[in-house]
Write a protein that holds these residues in place. Structure first.
Motif, mmCIF file in Angstrom:
data_model
loop_
_atom_site.group_PDB
_atom_site.id
_atom_site.type_symbol
_atom_site.label_atom_id
_atom_site.label_comp_id
_atom_site.label_asym_id
_atom_site.label_seq_id
_atom_site.Cartn_x
_atom_site.Cartn_y
_atom_site.Cartn_z
ATOM 1 N N ASP A 45 0.857 -1.189 0.000
ATOM 2 C CA ASP A 45 0.000 0.000 0.000
ATOM 3 C C ASP A 45 0.894 1.239 0.000
ATOM 4 O O ASP A 45 1.503 1.564 1.023
ATOM 5 N N PRO A 46 0.983 1.940 -1.136
ATOM 6 C CA PRO A 46 1.887 3.085 -1.225
ATOM 7 C C PRO A 46 1.349 4.369 -0.600
ATOM 8 O O PRO A 46 2.060 5.369 -0.522
ATOM 9 N N VAL A 47 0.121 4.343 -0.126
ATOM 10 C CA VAL A 47 -0.528 5.569 0.340
ATOM 11 C C VAL A 47 -0.032 5.962 1.734
ATOM 12 O O VAL A 47 -0.074 5.170 2.674
ATOM 13 N N LEU A 48 0.424 7.182 1.846
ATOM 14 C CA LEU A 48 0.775 7.762 3.139
ATOM 15 C C LEU A 48 -0.512 8.405 3.660
ATOM 16 O O LEU A 48 -0.756 9.590 3.476
ATOM 17 N N ASN A 49 -1.366 7.561 4.276
ATOM 18 C CA ASN A 49 -2.690 8.026 4.706
ATOM 19 C C ASN A 49 -2.584 8.969 5.910
ATOM 20 O O ASN A 49 -1.486 9.226 6.415
ATOM 21 N N ALA A 50 -3.715 9.467 6.385
ATOM 22 C CA ALA A 50 -3.726 10.456 7.467
ATOM 23 C C ALA A 50 -3.035 9.930 8.722
ATOM 24 O O ALA A 50 -2.226 10.637 9.344
ATOM 25 N N GLU A 51 -3.339 8.697 9.108
ATOM 26 C CA GLU A 51 -2.715 8.133 10.314
ATOM 27 C C GLU A 51 -1.203 8.019 10.147
ATOM 28 O O GLU A 51 -0.441 8.415 11.029
ATOM 29 N N ARG A 52 -0.765 7.473 9.019
ATOM 30 C CA ARG A 52 0.680 7.328 8.787
ATOM 31 C C ARG A 52 1.371 8.685 8.729
ATOM 32 O O ARG A 52 2.494 8.829 9.194
ATOM 33 N N ARG A 53 0.698 9.672 8.149
ATOM 34 C CA ARG A 53 1.303 11.007 8.076
ATOM 35 C C ARG A 53 1.432 11.625 9.467
ATOM 36 O O ARG A 53 2.433 12.245 9.788
ATOM 37 N N ARG A 54 0.415 11.436 10.315
ATOM 38 C CA ARG A 54 0.484 11.951 11.689
ATOM 39 C C ARG A 54 1.618 11.269 12.472
ATOM 40 O O ARG A 54 2.260 11.897 13.310
ATOM 41 N N ASP A 55 1.837 9.996 12.210
ATOM 42 C CA ASP A 55 2.871 9.239 12.916
ATOM 43 C C ASP A 55 4.266 9.399 12.311
ATOM 44 O O ASP A 55 5.247 8.948 12.905
ATOM 45 N N TYR A 56 4.355 10.010 11.152
ATOM 46 C CA TYR A 56 5.602 10.059 10.385
ATOM 47 C C TYR A 56 6.792 10.581 11.192
ATOM 48 O O TYR A 56 7.880 10.025 11.141
ATOM 49 N N THR A 85 9.812 3.767 -16.168
ATOM 50 C CA THR A 85 9.646 5.201 -15.959
ATOM 51 C C THR A 85 8.361 5.622 -16.644
ATOM 52 O O THR A 85 8.184 5.401 -17.837
ATOM 53 N N TRP A 86 7.471 6.198 -15.859
ATOM 54 C CA TRP A 86 6.193 6.669 -16.366
ATOM 55 C C TRP A 86 6.092 8.161 -16.101
ATOM 56 O O TRP A 86 6.316 8.614 -14.979
ATOM 57 N N PRO A 90 9.280 7.559 -11.381
ATOM 58 C CA PRO A 90 8.984 6.176 -11.037
ATOM 59 C C PRO A 90 7.477 5.991 -10.894
ATOM 60 O O PRO A 90 6.744 6.954 -10.665
ATOM 61 N N PRO A 91 6.984 4.775 -11.019
ATOM 62 C CA PRO A 91 5.555 4.533 -10.789
ATOM 63 C C PRO A 91 5.144 4.991 -9.389
ATOM 64 O O PRO A 91 5.950 4.959 -8.449
ATOM 65 N N ALA A 92 3.880 5.383 -9.242
ATOM 66 C CA ALA A 92 3.375 5.848 -7.946
ATOM 67 C C ALA A 92 3.603 4.801 -6.852
ATOM 68 O O ALA A 92 3.891 5.149 -5.700
ATOM 69 N N MET A 93 3.483 3.530 -7.206
ATOM 70 C CA MET A 93 3.704 2.448 -6.242
ATOM 71 C C MET A 93 5.111 2.537 -5.648
ATOM 72 O O MET A 93 5.288 2.455 -4.425
ATOM 73 N N LEU A 94 6.110 2.729 -6.486
ATOM 74 C CA LEU A 94 7.495 2.823 -6.016
ATOM 75 C C LEU A 94 7.732 4.125 -5.261
ATOM 76 O O LEU A 94 8.409 4.139 -4.230
ATOM 77 N N LYS A 95 7.177 5.207 -5.761
ATOM 78 C CA LYS A 95 7.312 6.492 -5.053
ATOM 79 C C LYS A 95 6.740 6.369 -3.650
ATOM 80 O O LYS A 95 7.317 6.870 -2.675
ATOM 81 N N GLY A 96 5.604 5.681 -3.517
ATOM 82 C CA GLY A 96 5.025 5.463 -2.198
ATOM 83 C C GLY A 96 5.920 4.625 -1.301
ATOM 84 O O GLY A 96 6.008 4.863 -0.095
ATOM 85 N N TRP A 97 6.601 3.632 -1.885
ATOM 86 C CA TRP A 97 7.544 2.826 -1.091
ATOM 87 C C TRP A 97 8.683 3.699 -0.591
ATOM 88 O O TRP A 97 9.066 3.628 0.580
ATOM 89 N N PHE A 98 9.226 4.562 -1.472
ATOM 90 C CA PHE A 98 10.278 5.500 -1.045
ATOM 91 C C PHE A 98 9.754 6.385 0.088
ATOM 92 O O PHE A 98 10.434 6.584 1.103
ATOM 93 N N ASP A 99 8.561 6.949 -0.082
ATOM 94 C CA ASP A 99 8.000 7.853 0.929
ATOM 95 C C ASP A 99 7.843 7.164 2.280
ATOM 96 O O ASP A 99 8.089 7.779 3.321
ATOM 97 N N ARG A 100 7.438 5.905 2.271
ATOM 98 C CA ARG A 100 7.199 5.203 3.527
ATOM 99 C C ARG A 100 8.469 4.617 4.144
ATOM 100 O O ARG A 100 8.603 4.584 5.367
ATOM 101 N N PRO A 146 14.281 9.870 -12.245
ATOM 102 C CA PRO A 146 14.570 8.529 -11.720
ATOM 103 C C PRO A 146 16.065 8.275 -11.514
ATOM 104 O O PRO A 146 16.466 7.685 -10.504
ATOM 105 N N ARG A 147 16.870 8.717 -12.446
ATOM 106 C CA ARG A 147 18.323 8.556 -12.308
ATOM 107 C C ARG A 147 18.822 9.282 -11.066
ATOM 108 O O ARG A 147 19.653 8.772 -10.311
ATOM 109 N N LYS A 148 18.319 10.488 -10.830
ATOM 110 C CA LYS A 148 18.751 11.260 -9.660
ATOM 111 C C LYS A 148 18.300 10.610 -8.352
ATOM 112 O O LYS A 148 19.022 10.658 -7.358
#
Length: 194
Positions: A45-56, A85-86, A90-100, A146-148
């Protein structure tokens, strides 16, 4: 070496599946232990939802919210990230993994907010394997995010100690079978040398 192989493509019959097959064969031939993290197949689940954002910003809660995936990242000596590369990213799924994963309590210490400190000092290698639908000159014109991400952003979390490589197939939409075969062979060869 223990390699966390982060794979991000939704189709199991894609060219990316062929890349993954060659890369994993090369890593296995080299004697590495590979933990394959297929983000789509595992239902990440790549979504940084409200709870996860509050706990970040609370390291313990942020880590707890991401425990299963964080443990896999922490256990790794090396990281391979494979993705298409889209829209020049990166795909939103991967960007969400990076964010989390690359947050407080997992990849960085924010106990002194003005001096963030990297926490993945144990990771010795980072490799990106990407495809682009457009030619390299267009990716360069867009600053090739993506390279960066692979070559500049991720290494910071290792204290800039990790050896970094990036393998990209540009203009894949017009790539001949020969060009695709050469890229597969290159990926296999480089993973055997990993």
């Amino acid at each position: 070496m223990r390699v966390l192989y982060v794979y991000c493509h939704p189709l199991d019959d894609s060219f990316h599946a062929a890349i993954r097959k060659e890369a994993l064969a090369g890593l296995n031939q080299a004697g590495h232990t590979v933990d394959l993290l297929d983000l789509y197949a595992e239902g990440f689940d790549p979504v940084l939802n409200a709870e996860r954002r509050r706990d970040y910003h609370d390291p313990a809660r942020n880590r707890a919210n991401n425990q299963a995936y964080a443990d896999r990242l922490i256990a790794a000596d090396a990281l391979v990230v494979q993705f298409p590369t889209w829209s020049f990213g990166p795909p939103a799924m991967l960007k969400g993994w990076f964010d989390r994963m690359f947050g407080p309590g997992i990849a960085l210490d924010l106990s002194e907010p003005s001096r963030a400190k990297p926490m993945l000092l144990h990771i010795r290698r980072i490799t990106g394997i990407a495809t682009y639908g457009r030619p390299r000159w267009q990716a360069i014109g867009m600053a090739d995010p993506p390279r960066k991400i692979i070559k500049r952003y991720l290494p910071w979390f290792t204290g800039s100690r990790a050896k970094v490589r990036y393998y990209a197939l540009y203009h894949m939409n017009t790539a001949t079978p020969g060009k695709r075969s050469r890229f597969l062979a290159r990926v296999r060869r480089e993973m055997e040398r990993f």
